[in-house]
Enzyme design. Sequence first.
Site, short mmCIF file in Angstrom:
data_model
loop_
_atom_site.label_atom_id
_atom_site.label_comp_id
_atom_site.label_asym_id
_atom_site.label_seq_id
_atom_site.Cartn_x
_atom_site.Cartn_y
_atom_site.Cartn_z
CB CYS A 289 2.57 -0.50 -2.78
SG CYS A 289 3.19 -1.46 -1.38
CG HIS A 409 2.18 3.48 0.49
ND1 HIS A 409 1.46 2.97 1.55
CD2 HIS A 409 2.44 2.42 -0.32
CE1 HIS A 409 1.29 1.67 1.38
NE2 HIS A 409 1.89 1.31 0.26
CD GLU A 411 -0.52 7.27 1.19
OE1 GLU A 411 -0.67 6.57 2.21
OE2 GLU A 411 0.33 7.02 0.32
#
Length: 456
Positions: A289, A409, A411
Amino acid sequence: MASTSKGNTSPAVLLLADGTVFYGRSCGAAGTATGEVCFNTSLEGYFEVMTDPSYAGQIVTMTYPQIGNYGIDLADVQSAFPGDGSRPANAPAMRAMVVRDMCPTPSNWRSATSVPAYLQKLGIVAIEGVDTRALVQHLRDNGAQMGIVSTEEFDLDELASRLAAAPQLVGENLVKTVSCPEPHPFTTADLPAAHDFALASPAGEGVANPAVHRVVAYDCGVKRGILEGLVRAGCEFVVVPWNTPAAEVLAMNPDGVFLSNGPGDPDAVPETYTQVQQLIGRVPVFGICLGHQMISLAAGAQIEKLKFGHRGGNQPVMNLLTRRVEITAQNHGFGLVFPSLGALVPELSGGVAEHPTDGDLRFWVERGIAPVVENERFGRIRLTHVNLNDGTAEGIQLLNAPCFSVQYHPEASPGPTDAHYLFTAFARLMAGEPDYLSIDIAADRLAGWNFATEEN
């Protein structure tokens, strides 16, 4: 209202910079807040969205119509902010919240408190009863813009005056407001026990000689979920402030350096990307990011402000190396202008010598090519990922240095697990594997989850 579960509520108003007004009811703390009004399209994970430090300086609109129905478990908090005089530890960095309907009576075995109670405790203004479909359509048509939410002032001229005097997102360094003040470790001991019911043990745990990689992580507003994902992939961290000199990082002799997500305008954070410039080529580097933007700026690239950004858990991205589509979680309002990295290398770009004139990188998706440019600072750089919604750059790989980055992202906090393989790729990069990005995404996407384990 007194006879409903919501009880008596006070009126609230949202005013946009272009004069558009939305009226509603207060569902958080009383007060007034200004910030850039943006929207997130996730269907779940509102608490992770609320506590994502990348929302510093912003008023977050949730497009899903009801928020708060499953409450809040504090183990899911994404903010790693240590706390200071202005904000307590792990508190959200967003300025305010906008929803269609706020549920004050959650039902979930993990819930410890409701969203309205949480917002009131932390002093965060929120408004419900807004036609969020109309608001989002307005932002998509006219672009993200500054706004002001208030439960105490309803004179539109006064609100407009306050909004005009508020600091703008562009040009403001918001990273320094969410980063840690001092270096600190992050290891398997920091993983929340409350997640053990869903997640398997970290890589190497219980092994006599676990392959643990020592990593220095630049905290530009890092999400805990990202650190937890990397720890589970076999990394242990020293997390350092956003402006830590490269010399201090190299003196720690790390196996790799991680550049975190973070808020706001990347051009306003030269203290970070100038350090990254000194790290690339000397140690493996992975950026996510804002970290991706830091690597891009270190290479001398141009960053553009997107019309309304990418925020949500359903952004389709084409991996140009594997030809697989990843459904990704994203939160950013700025993006890399890929042609600004350098001229194309035709022999590595399917014979194409000129960048597409309209800037739409889906040109490469249609041709099945991962193009390579010649960069003045770091040599050859490959485009690895492209957003299928708007054709913007989503990932790059340096071919002459151990470094790669993505704009999204991986995760799943909240969001899908398609991009989980990037944690594995970073571990492989630090282990010296030359083809570290060649990973079967379909096989890797469920790695580390207990529900993916077959029972005998």
